[in-house]
Design a protein around this motif. Sequence first.
Motif, mmCIF file in Angstrom:
data_model
loop_
_atom_site.group_PDB
_atom_site.id
_atom_site.type_symbol
_atom_site.label_atom_id
_atom_site.label_comp_id
_atom_site.label_asym_id
_atom_site.label_seq_id
_atom_site.Cartn_x
_atom_site.Cartn_y
_atom_site.Cartn_z
ATOM 1 N N MET A 60 17.350 -7.299 -8.720
ATOM 2 C CA MET A 60 16.704 -6.365 -7.798
ATOM 3 C C MET A 60 15.269 -6.103 -8.235
ATOM 4 S SD MET A 60 17.031 -4.576 -5.093
ATOM 5 C CE MET A 60 15.954 -3.381 -4.341
ATOM 6 N N LYS A 61 15.133 -5.766 -9.513
ATOM 7 C CA LYS A 61 13.815 -5.456 -10.044
ATOM 8 C C LYS A 61 12.893 -6.682 -9.945
ATOM 9 C CE LYS A 61 11.925 -3.285 -14.083
ATOM 10 N NZ LYS A 61 12.086 -3.287 -15.536
ATOM 11 N N GLU A 62 13.475 -7.827 -10.285
ATOM 12 C CA GLU A 62 12.705 -9.066 -10.241
ATOM 13 C C GLU A 62 12.268 -9.373 -8.814
ATOM 14 O OE1 GLU A 62 11.360 -10.998 -12.616
ATOM 15 O OE2 GLU A 62 12.028 -9.348 -13.889
ATOM 16 N N LYS A 63 13.179 -9.089 -7.895
ATOM 17 C CA LYS A 63 12.900 -9.368 -6.486
ATOM 18 C C LYS A 63 11.696 -8.566 -6.010
ATOM 19 C CE LYS A 63 16.647 -10.951 -3.605
ATOM 20 N NZ LYS A 63 17.969 -10.561 -3.126
ATOM 21 N N ILE A 64 11.698 -7.291 -6.370
ATOM 22 C CA ILE A 64 10.577 -6.425 -5.972
ATOM 23 C C ILE A 64 9.264 -6.973 -6.532
ATOM 24 C CG2 ILE A 64 9.562 -4.121 -6.244
ATOM 25 C CD1 ILE A 64 12.382 -2.986 -6.130
ATOM 26 N N LYS A 65 9.346 -7.387 -7.801
ATOM 27 C CA LYS A 65 8.140 -7.918 -8.444
ATOM 28 C C LYS A 65 7.615 -9.146 -7.708
ATOM 29 C CE LYS A 65 8.923 -6.386 -13.108
ATOM 30 N NZ LYS A 65 9.473 -6.797 -14.401
ATOM 31 N N THR A 66 8.524 -9.974 -7.187
ATOM 32 C CA THR A 66 8.096 -11.180 -6.468
ATOM 33 C C THR A 66 7.557 -10.828 -5.097
ATOM 34 O OG1 THR A 66 10.265 -11.835 -7.267
ATOM 35 C CG2 THR A 66 8.846 -13.584 -6.433
ATOM 36 N N ILE A 67 8.171 -9.830 -4.478
ATOM 37 C CA ILE A 67 7.773 -9.495 -3.106
ATOM 38 C C ILE A 67 6.424 -8.773 -3.069
ATOM 39 C CG2 ILE A 67 8.379 -8.064 -1.108
ATOM 40 C CD1 ILE A 67 11.330 -8.645 -1.797
ATOM 41 N N LEU A 68 6.204 -7.897 -4.046
ATOM 42 C CA LEU A 68 5.019 -7.032 -4.014
ATOM 43 C C LEU A 68 3.694 -7.743 -3.704
ATOM 44 C CD1 LEU A 68 5.463 -4.237 -6.729
ATOM 45 C CD2 LEU A 68 5.299 -4.004 -4.248
ATOM 46 N N PRO A 69 3.394 -8.863 -4.372
ATOM 47 C CA PRO A 69 2.120 -9.526 -4.054
ATOM 48 C C PRO A 69 2.023 -9.938 -2.594
ATOM 49 C CG PRO A 69 3.046 -10.405 -6.061
ATOM 50 C CD PRO A 69 4.081 -9.523 -5.480
ATOM 51 N N TYR A 70 3.169 -10.333 -1.989
ATOM 52 C CA TYR A 70 3.140 -10.746 -0.594
ATOM 53 C C TYR A 70 2.955 -9.566 0.336
ATOM 54 C CZ TYR A 70 4.598 -15.144 -2.530
ATOM 55 O OH TYR A 70 4.635 -16.289 -3.273
ATOM 56 N N VAL A 71 3.299 -8.380 -0.163
ATOM 57 C CA VAL A 71 3.035 -7.170 0.627
ATOM 58 C C VAL A 71 1.557 -6.806 0.516
ATOM 59 C CG1 VAL A 71 3.603 -4.715 0.907
ATOM 60 C CG2 VAL A 71 5.384 -6.342 0.231
ATOM 61 N N ASP A 72 1.042 -6.970 -0.693
ATOM 62 C CA ASP A 72 -0.325 -6.516 -0.946
ATOM 63 C C ASP A 72 -1.373 -7.448 -0.343
ATOM 64 O OD1 ASP A 72 -2.057 -4.609 -1.893
ATOM 65 O OD2 ASP A 72 -2.389 -5.625 -3.785
ATOM 66 N N LEU A 73 -1.072 -8.739 -0.315
ATOM 67 C CA LEU A 73 -2.079 -9.699 0.166
ATOM 68 C C LEU A 73 -2.558 -9.384 1.586
ATOM 69 C CD1 LEU A 73 -3.679 -12.233 -0.681
ATOM 70 C CD2 LEU A 73 -1.930 -13.573 0.498
ATOM 71 N N PRO A 74 -1.602 -9.245 2.557
ATOM 72 C CA PRO A 74 -2.095 -8.876 3.897
ATOM 73 C C PRO A 74 -2.806 -7.526 3.915
ATOM 74 C CG PRO A 74 0.309 -8.891 3.820
ATOM 75 C CD PRO A 74 -0.159 -9.503 2.550
ATOM 76 N N LEU A 75 -2.342 -6.638 3.061
ATOM 77 C CA LEU A 75 -2.964 -5.313 2.999
ATOM 78 C C LEU A 75 -4.419 -5.427 2.550
ATOM 79 C CD1 LEU A 75 -1.702 -2.615 3.677
ATOM 80 C CD2 LEU A 75 -1.311 -2.213 1.243
ATOM 81 N N ILE A 76 -4.654 -6.286 1.566
ATOM 82 C CA ILE A 76 -6.025 -6.465 1.070
ATOM 83 C C ILE A 76 -6.888 -7.138 2.138
ATOM 84 C CG2 ILE A 76 -7.431 -7.757 -0.589
ATOM 85 C CD1 ILE A 76 -5.402 -7.067 -2.708
ATOM 86 N N ILE A 77 -6.295 -8.141 2.825
ATOM 87 C CA ILE A 77 -7.055 -8.813 3.887
ATOM 88 C C ILE A 77 -7.404 -7.815 4.994
ATOM 89 C CG2 ILE A 77 -6.934 -10.581 5.703
ATOM 90 C CD1 ILE A 77 -5.163 -12.189 3.708
ATOM 91 N N LEU A 78 -6.418 -6.972 5.319
ATOM 92 C CA LEU A 78 -6.654 -5.932 6.328
ATOM 93 C C LEU A 78 -7.760 -4.986 5.852
ATOM 94 C CD1 LEU A 78 -5.811 -4.535 8.989
ATOM 95 C CD2 LEU A 78 -4.158 -3.208 7.661
ATOM 96 N N ALA A 79 -7.688 -4.617 4.569
ATOM 97 C CA ALA A 79 -8.698 -3.710 4.009
ATOM 98 C C ALA A 79 -10.085 -4.343 4.097
ATOM 99 C CB ALA A 79 -8.358 -3.372 2.561
ATOM 100 N N LEU A 80 -10.164 -5.623 3.778
ATOM 101 C CA LEU A 80 -11.454 -6.321 3.844
ATOM 102 C C LEU A 80 -11.988 -6.330 5.277
ATOM 103 C CD1 LEU A 80 -10.822 -9.328 1.442
ATOM 104 C CD2 LEU A 80 -12.479 -7.501 1.121
ATOM 105 N N TYR A 81 -11.064 -6.557 6.228
ATOM 106 C CA TYR A 81 -11.466 -6.546 7.633
ATOM 107 C C TYR A 81 -11.994 -5.163 8.020
ATOM 108 C CZ TYR A 81 -10.922 -5.922 12.636
ATOM 109 O OH TYR A 81 -11.135 -5.587 13.945
ATOM 110 N N MET A 82 -11.231 -4.137 7.618
ATOM 111 C CA MET A 82 -11.627 -2.763 7.943
ATOM 112 C C MET A 82 -12.994 -2.431 7.340
ATOM 113 S SD MET A 82 -8.978 -1.151 9.526
ATOM 114 C CE MET A 82 -8.698 0.550 9.083
ATOM 115 N N VAL A 83 -13.184 -2.839 6.086
ATOM 116 C CA VAL A 83 -14.406 -2.471 5.374
ATOM 117 C C VAL A 83 -15.613 -3.189 5.953
ATOM 118 C CG1 VAL A 83 -15.605 -2.728 3.166
ATOM 119 C CG2 VAL A 83 -13.282 -1.824 3.222
ATOM 120 N N PHE A 84 -15.461 -4.487 6.221
ATOM 121 C CA PHE A 84 -16.643 -5.270 6.581
ATOM 122 C C PHE A 84 -16.879 -5.382 8.084
ATOM 123 C CE2 PHE A 84 -16.028 -6.770 2.218
ATOM 124 C CZ PHE A 84 -17.307 -6.558 1.758
ATOM 125 N N ILE A 85 -15.813 -5.236 8.890
ATOM 126 C CA ILE A 85 -15.996 -5.456 10.322
ATOM 127 C C ILE A 85 -15.697 -4.202 11.133
ATOM 128 C CG2 ILE A 85 -15.194 -6.804 12.309
ATOM 129 C CD1 ILE A 85 -14.608 -9.012 10.035
#
Lengths: 226, 228
Positions: free
Chosen positions: B1-26
């Motif tokens: 379970m713990k390992e699973k969360i660790k693997t999933i987290l980056p895939y959650v954050d990546l779109p979030l960061i891309i969204l943040a970049l879009y929000m910030v720059f555009i």
Amino acid sequence: MGYYLKKVFLIAAKDLRIEFRSKEKIYSMMLFSLLVMVIFNFAFEPGAEYIKDVAPGILWVAFIFAASLGLSRSFVLEKEEDCMQGLMLSPLDRSGIYLGKLIGNFIFTLAIELISLPFFAIFFNLSLTSSLPPLMIVIVLATFGFITVGTLFSALSVGIRGGDMILPLLLFPMQVPVIISAVKSTGLIMAGSGMDTYSQWLKLLVAFDIIFFVASFVIFEYLIEE
Amino acid sequence: MKEKIKTILPYVDLPLIILALYMVFIYAPTDSYMGDIQRIFYFHVSFAWVGFLSFFFNFIGSIMYLIKKERCWDILAVSAAEIGIAFCLIVLTTGPIWARPVWGAWWTWDPRLVTFLILTFMYAAYMTVRNAIEEETKRARFAAVIGIIAFLNVPLTYLASHLWRTIHPDVIRPGGGKWGLDPAMTAALRITIPAVTLLFVILLLRRMDLEGMRDRVAELKKKIMKEA
């Protein structure tokens, strides 16, 4: 309680006796604080009016540098000949060792500062007589604040290789609130301002003293358990 | 379970960061006074917040280590401190880049600037001490002591530099204290902060794993040395 304090004072008295007999540390700290004042003097135009504005800063830099020089030696004596073992075996709480060391360092540093103060007045042509009582309050409060954390980190740095290099790195950033408060209130006192103008700085110093005295007192025992 | 969360987290954050970049720059409008340079603000604030948060984690780890004497708390403390320093350096780099055109100076002695600078110095000393001690429990103990004392100093440093500034004449002021943000700007900040916070969580978990692996390697080495 009285028994505890008696032991604490024994440790402080032992430290002070060693220092006043060997005189090694007194001379080097004294000369060092005088040298800082003299060297800083060269950074400014001789006889310039603004020297009065920078003088408090120079005074405190001299005090803090001299004090940290003294602190770096504070636990070295205990390390030689395994005196720390002896202290730890004595029927005294670990916190008592801290308290004893703290009192010893505090009195010793205060003594050095009081001897340097007249030289400071002479070098910078300042008349300190009228502002002496409030200035003393600032010196006592700021020195105590410096020594509370200083004694703790001094005990820490003797346990590390290259510790005397690391001690200032730990100590100076920690002392920023003390240095700012001491410099500002000293400046206001020397300019003849009333108590209300610098009382907030005194409050900050008192807060710093209390917080770090209590924190260091509680934490010290974790440092020397071996 | 713990390992699973660790693997999933980056895939959650990546779109979030891309969204943040879009929000910030555009998405976010260009600041009428500061121009495009204001866009640095979103990441600057987010990293500052997370930098502070990581030192709080270090503080908790330090206290818990002294109470429980368990290695895991020391691992938390060192991982948080290391990431905290990195994030603080980002804050101290992005700050002047923004300040130069807006305030007309790379650096001012504003309370927040002073506090962050001193914070970085304190944790740099913390890492120096850690590196100087080889024995594991002693290193953890000494580091915990510094971690606690350093964190207690943060409010006092802020207070002292704040009083110092308010007595001094203010030469340069950042846009009159309160920002009065455009709603679109606030929205961009609301995305950037969680994105960066999540990044911190991912880095922290990875860094803690790494420390655990180092322990394991050291253990194996000892075992092999014994057998040989």
